[in-house]
Design a protein around this motif. Structure first.
Motif, PDB file in Angstrom:
ATOM      1  N   PHE A  42       0.837  -1.203   0.000  1.00 30.35           N
ATOM      2  CA  PHE A  42       0.000   0.000   0.000  1.00 30.35           C
ATOM      3  C   PHE A  42       0.870   1.249   0.000  1.00 30.35           C
ATOM      4  N   ALA A  43       1.861   1.277   0.887  1.00 29.78           N
ATOM      5  CA  ALA A  43       2.734   2.446   0.993  1.00 29.78           C
ATOM      6  C   ALA A  43       3.443   2.714  -0.334  1.00 29.78           C
ATOM      7  N   ARG A  44       3.946   1.680  -0.947  1.00 31.30           N
ATOM      8  CA  ARG A  44       4.650   1.847  -2.235  1.00 31.30           C
ATOM      9  C   ARG A  44       3.695   2.300  -3.327  1.00 31.30           C
ATOM     10  N   ASP A  45       2.536   1.646  -3.412  1.00 33.98           N
ATOM     11  CA  ASP A  45       1.557   1.986  -4.455  1.00 33.98           C
ATOM     12  C   ASP A  45       1.043   3.417  -4.321  1.00 33.98           C
ATOM     13  N   GLN A  46       0.890   3.882  -3.088  1.00 30.26           N
ATOM     14  CA  GLN A  46       0.304   5.201  -2.841  1.00 30.26           C
ATOM     15  C   GLN A  46       1.359   6.294  -2.668  1.00 30.26           C
ATOM     16  N   GLY A  47       2.625   5.941  -2.769  1.00 25.48           N
ATOM     17  CA  GLY A  47       3.693   6.928  -2.699  1.00 25.48           C
ATOM     18  C   GLY A  47       4.005   7.450  -1.303  1.00 25.48           C
ATOM     19  N   TYR A  48       3.798   6.615  -0.284  1.00 25.80           N
ATOM     20  CA  TYR A  48       4.133   7.023   1.085  1.00 25.80           C
ATOM     21  C   TYR A  48       5.624   6.843   1.315  1.00 25.80           C
ATOM     22  N   ASP A  49       6.206   7.782   2.051  1.00 30.07           N
ATOM     23  CA  ASP A  49       7.609   7.690   2.417  1.00 30.07           C
ATOM     24  C   ASP A  49       7.801   6.954   3.734  1.00 30.07           C
ATOM     25  N   LEU A  50       6.776   7.006   4.577  1.00 31.02           N
ATOM     26  CA  LEU A  50       6.872   6.416   5.909  1.00 31.02           C
ATOM     27  C   LEU A  50       5.476   6.039   6.387  1.00 31.02           C
ATOM     28  N   ILE A  51       5.331   4.818   6.893  1.00 29.40           N
ATOM     29  CA  ILE A  51       4.108   4.389   7.567  1.00 29.40           C
ATOM     30  C   ILE A  51       4.511   4.064   8.996  1.00 29.40           C
ATOM     31  N   VAL A  52       3.880   4.740   9.937  1.00 31.02           N
ATOM     32  CA  VAL A  52       4.185   4.560  11.356  1.00 31.02           C
ATOM     33  C   VAL A  52       3.126   3.635  11.957  1.00 31.02           C
ATOM     34  N   PRO A  53       3.557   2.530  12.572  1.00 29.88           N
ATOM     35  CA  PRO A  53       2.585   1.626  13.196  1.00 29.88           C
ATOM     36  C   PRO A  53       2.238   2.078  14.609  1.00 29.88           C
ATOM     37  N   SER A  54       1.107   1.588  15.100  1.00 26.15           N
ATOM     38  CA  SER A  54       0.743   1.858  16.486  1.00 26.15           C
ATOM     39  C   SER A  54       1.622   0.996  17.381  1.00 26.15           C
ATOM     40  N   PRO A  55       1.776   1.361  18.620  1.00 28.01           N
ATOM     41  CA  PRO A  55       1.206   2.498  19.314  1.00 28.01           C
ATOM     42  C   PRO A  55       2.025   3.769  19.084  1.00 28.01           C
ATOM     43  N   VAL A  56       1.318   4.860  18.977  1.00 28.50           N
ATOM     44  CA  VAL A  56       1.944   6.172  18.877  1.00 28.50           C
ATOM     45  C   VAL A  56       1.244   7.074  19.883  1.00 28.50           C
ATOM     46  N   VAL A  57       1.875   8.177  20.203  1.00 26.32           N
ATOM     47  CA  VAL A  57       1.265   9.115  21.141  1.00 26.32           C
ATOM     48  C   VAL A  57       0.058   9.784  20.503  1.00 26.32           C
ATOM     49  N   TYR A  58       0.203  10.185  19.237  1.00 24.21           N
ATOM     50  CA  TYR A  58      -0.905  10.829  18.552  1.00 24.21           C
ATOM     51  C   TYR A  58      -0.739  10.658  17.051  1.00 24.21           C
ATOM     52  N   ALA A  59      -1.849  10.421  16.387  1.00 23.76           N
ATOM     53  CA  ALA A  59      -1.879  10.391  14.925  1.00 23.76           C
ATOM     54  C   ALA A  59      -3.187  11.025  14.488  1.00 23.76           C
ATOM     55  N   SER A  60      -3.090  12.002  13.646  1.00 27.90           N
ATOM     56  CA  SER A  60      -4.268  12.673  13.114  1.00 27.90           C
ATOM     57  C   SER A  60      -5.056  11.699  12.242  1.00 27.90           C
ATOM     58  N   PRO A  61      -6.364  11.778  12.286  1.00 23.71           N
ATOM     59  CA  PRO A  61      -7.174  10.934  11.396  1.00 23.71           C
ATOM     60  C   PRO A  61      -6.825  11.166   9.921  1.00 23.71           C
ATOM     61  N   ARG A  62      -6.285  12.319   9.632  1.00 25.86           N
ATOM     62  CA  ARG A  62      -5.894  12.654   8.261  1.00 25.86           C
ATOM     63  C   ARG A  62      -4.802  11.714   7.740  1.00 25.86           C
ATOM     64  N   VAL A  63      -3.937  11.232   8.605  1.00 24.33           N
ATOM     65  CA  VAL A  63      -2.838  10.363   8.167  1.00 24.33           C
ATOM     66  C   VAL A  63      -3.110   8.885   8.462  1.00 24.33           C
ATOM     67  N   ASP A  64      -4.256   8.581   9.081  1.00 23.35           N
ATOM     68  CA  ASP A  64      -4.595   7.198   9.420  1.00 23.35           C
ATOM     69  C   ASP A  64      -5.033   6.461   8.154  1.00 23.35           C
ATOM     70  N   VAL A  65      -4.258   5.468   7.753  1.00 25.53           N
ATOM     71  CA  VAL A  65      -4.548   4.699   6.536  1.00 25.53           C
ATOM     72  C   VAL A  65      -5.049   3.293   6.858  1.00 25.53           C
ATOM     73  N   THR A  66      -5.401   3.046   8.096  1.00 27.03           N
ATOM     74  CA  THR A  66      -5.809   1.712   8.537  1.00 27.03           C
ATOM     75  C   THR A  66      -6.992   1.190   7.727  1.00 27.03           C
ATOM     76  N   ASP A  67      -8.025   2.012   7.577  1.00 23.57           N
ATOM     77  CA  ASP A  67      -9.211   1.559   6.847  1.00 23.57           C
ATOM     78  C   ASP A  67      -8.893   1.240   5.393  1.00 23.57           C
ATOM     79  N   ARG A  68      -8.036   2.010   4.799  1.00 24.12           N
ATOM     80  CA  ARG A  68      -7.668   1.768   3.404  1.00 24.12           C
ATOM     81  C   ARG A  68      -6.903   0.452   3.259  1.00 24.12           C
ATOM     82  N   ILE A  69      -6.072   0.145   4.233  1.00 24.66           N
ATOM     83  CA  ILE A  69      -5.332  -1.120   4.188  1.00 24.66           C
ATOM     84  C   ILE A  69      -6.281  -2.293   4.460  1.00 24.66           C
ATOM     85  N   LEU A  70      -7.216  -2.107   5.395  1.00 21.95           N
ATOM     86  CA  LEU A  70      -8.219  -3.155   5.634  1.00 21.95           C
ATOM     87  C   LEU A  70      -9.032  -3.407   4.369  1.00 21.95           C
TER      88      LEU A  70
END
Length: 174
Positions: free
Chosen positions: A133-161
């Motif tokens: 997904f990251a390669r196809d969509q041109g992402y430079d970095l995908i950060v996995p959980s747990p994180v302190v905070y992630a904006s819904p704008r950068v959350d790609v979980t649903d797209r990967i599901l």
């Protein structure tokens, strides 16, 4: 004054790397976040693995529950018997109780082993889907959980599901 620990420098370097990369290149770094717990709970590969384990262990679980019910009935019956009969029945109760405990522990260990195997298989498929997904969509970095905070704008979980579901729970596309 005491210098900061070496690991703190590495953390700072990791946090600043995307900003430095974007400052040196014309395009800003594209960063996404993925909630791995949600993926592991909802990915079709994991759901299929759970169903497989339920089917695989259903007969043994049913047999164990039947033995437990039989033990309850024997204990109930023991209270209505005379001393000699109750003592004889106690030996049967003790043997059945030991057998149930042994079978329960064996089944628990085998279920844990099989669950780990299924999760390992699914984990590889999910990781591959995230990378694809990251390669196809041109992402430079995908950060996995747990994180302190992630904006819904950068959350790609649903797209990967969605991608995992499109693949039919069989893994990633080639």
């Amino acid at each position: 004054m005491k210098q900061p620990a070496q690991p703190a420098r590495w953390m700072l370097a990791l946090l600043l790397a995307p900003a430095l990369a974007s400052a040196q290149s014309p395009a800003p770094a594209r960063i996404g976040y993925v909630d791995m717990k949600r993926l592991l709970d909802n990915a079709p590969q994991v759901v299929a693995g759970r169903r497989t384990l339920e089917r695989e262990f259903a007969a043994r679980d049913t047999a164990l529950k039947a033995d437990e019910q039989r033990l309850v009935e024997l204990r109930r019956k023991q209270g209505t018997l005379g001393k000699d009969e109750a003592d004889a029945l106690q030996r049967e109760i003790d043997a059945l109780d030991r057998s149930i405990k042994r079978n329960r522990e064996t089944m628990r260990n085998e279920l844990k082993t099989r669950s780990d195997q299924e999760l390992d298989k699914s984990w590889r498929q999910i990781n591959e889907a995230v990378v694809d997904f990251a390669r196809d969509q041109g992402y430079d970095l995908i950060v996995p959980s747990p994180v302190v905070y992630a904006s819904p704008r950068v959350d790609v979980t649903d797209r990967i599901l969605d991608r995992l579901r499109r693949d039919g729970g069989k893994g990633t596309t080639p």
